[in-house]
Design a protein around this motif. Structure first.
Motif, short mmCIF file in Angstrom:
data_model
loop_
_atom_site.label_atom_id
_atom_site.label_comp_id
_atom_site.label_asym_id
_atom_site.label_seq_id
_atom_site.Cartn_x
_atom_site.Cartn_y
_atom_site.Cartn_z
N HIS A 39 -22.80 -29.06 32.27
CA HIS A 39 -23.13 -30.33 31.63
C HIS A 39 -24.54 -30.78 32.02
CE1 HIS A 39 -23.13 -34.72 31.01
NE2 HIS A 39 -22.39 -34.41 29.97
N GLU A 40 -24.87 -30.62 33.30
CA GLU A 40 -26.20 -31.01 33.78
C GLU A 40 -27.30 -30.24 33.05
OE1 GLU A 40 -28.79 -30.36 37.81
OE2 GLU A 40 -26.65 -30.73 38.03
N ILE A 41 -27.09 -28.95 32.87
CA ILE A 41 -28.10 -28.12 32.22
C ILE A 41 -28.18 -28.40 30.73
CG2 ILE A 41 -28.65 -25.73 31.56
CD1 ILE A 41 -27.56 -24.93 34.35
N THR A 42 -27.04 -28.49 30.07
CA THR A 42 -27.05 -28.64 28.60
C THR A 42 -27.44 -30.03 28.15
OG1 THR A 42 -24.67 -29.07 28.59
CG2 THR A 42 -25.38 -26.79 28.22
N HIS A 43 -27.37 -31.03 29.04
CA HIS A 43 -27.73 -32.39 28.66
C HIS A 43 -29.05 -32.86 29.27
CE1 HIS A 43 -23.49 -32.26 27.53
NE2 HIS A 43 -23.82 -33.17 26.64
N THR A 46 -35.26 -31.89 29.55
CA THR A 46 -36.15 -30.73 29.52
C THR A 46 -35.45 -29.57 30.21
OG1 THR A 46 -37.23 -31.33 31.58
CG2 THR A 46 -38.25 -32.12 29.54
N MET A 47 -35.84 -28.35 29.84
CA MET A 47 -35.23 -27.16 30.42
C MET A 47 -36.10 -26.70 31.60
SD MET A 47 -32.71 -24.99 30.28
CE MET A 47 -32.03 -25.37 28.70
N ASP A 48 -35.57 -26.79 32.80
CA ASP A 48 -36.24 -26.31 34.00
C ASP A 48 -35.64 -24.96 34.36
OD1 ASP A 48 -37.07 -25.73 36.62
OD2 ASP A 48 -37.14 -27.85 37.17
N ILE A 49 -36.42 -23.90 34.17
CA ILE A 49 -35.90 -22.55 34.35
C ILE A 49 -35.43 -22.31 35.78
CG2 ILE A 49 -38.12 -21.44 34.80
CD1 ILE A 49 -35.22 -20.01 32.73
N GLU A 50 -36.07 -22.95 36.76
CA GLU A 50 -35.65 -22.77 38.15
C GLU A 50 -34.26 -23.36 38.39
OE1 GLU A 50 -38.58 -24.06 40.95
OE2 GLU A 50 -40.14 -22.82 40.05
N ILE A 51 -33.98 -24.50 37.77
CA ILE A 51 -32.65 -25.10 37.90
C ILE A 51 -31.61 -24.23 37.20
CG2 ILE A 51 -31.20 -27.05 37.19
CD1 ILE A 51 -33.62 -28.86 37.70
N SER A 67 -39.13 -12.85 27.36
CA SER A 67 -40.48 -12.36 27.64
C SER A 67 -41.36 -13.47 28.19
CB SER A 67 -41.09 -11.74 26.39
OG SER A 67 -41.16 -12.71 25.36
N TYR A 68 -41.22 -14.70 27.71
CA TYR A 68 -42.08 -15.78 28.21
C TYR A 68 -41.69 -16.23 29.61
CZ TYR A 68 -38.29 -18.85 26.67
OH TYR A 68 -37.08 -19.45 26.48
N ASP A 69 -40.51 -15.88 30.08
CA ASP A 69 -40.10 -16.25 31.43
C ASP A 69 -40.80 -15.40 32.48
OD1 ASP A 69 -38.35 -18.11 30.46
OD2 ASP A 69 -36.58 -16.81 30.58
N ARG A 70 -41.09 -14.19 32.17
CA ARG A 70 -41.65 -13.25 33.14
C ARG A 70 -43.11 -12.93 32.89
NH1 ARG A 70 -38.05 -14.69 36.20
NH2 ARG A 70 -35.97 -13.89 35.92
N GLY A 71 -43.72 -13.58 31.93
CA GLY A 71 -45.13 -13.38 31.69
C GLY A 71 -45.49 -12.07 31.02
N THR A 72 -44.53 -11.45 30.34
CA THR A 72 -44.83 -10.19 29.67
C THR A 72 -44.95 -10.41 28.18
OG1 THR A 72 -42.46 -9.68 29.49
CG2 THR A 72 -43.69 -8.76 31.38
#
Length: 72
Positions: A39-43, A46-51, A67-72
């Protein structure tokens, strides 16, 4: 309260044909702490990839790499 009698073997018949991943999912999806994290993530506004990755690691989940997560 669950609508099934957890003491009845018939309540678990559908679980007998599951592979290990599906079996694990059946129990994970019933966990109230997992529900809270989901619930915390889906609501979140903003999307924090580390969380997201931290929550996935907590529950032993593997997320597909974008691909955008790893810089490739």
């Amino acid at each position: 309260m669950l609508p099934i009698d957890w003491r009845s073997p018939a309540a678990y018949e559908t679980l007998q044909n599951l592979d290990p991943v599906d079996f694990a999912w059946e129990f994970l999806r019933r966990n109230p702490d997992y529900h809270r994290d989901h619930h915390e993530i889906t609501h979140a506004s903003t999307m924090d990839i580390e969380i997201v990755e931290g929550r996935a690691q907590r529950w032993g989940l593997c997320l597909p790499c974008r691909s955008y997560d790893r810089g490739t």
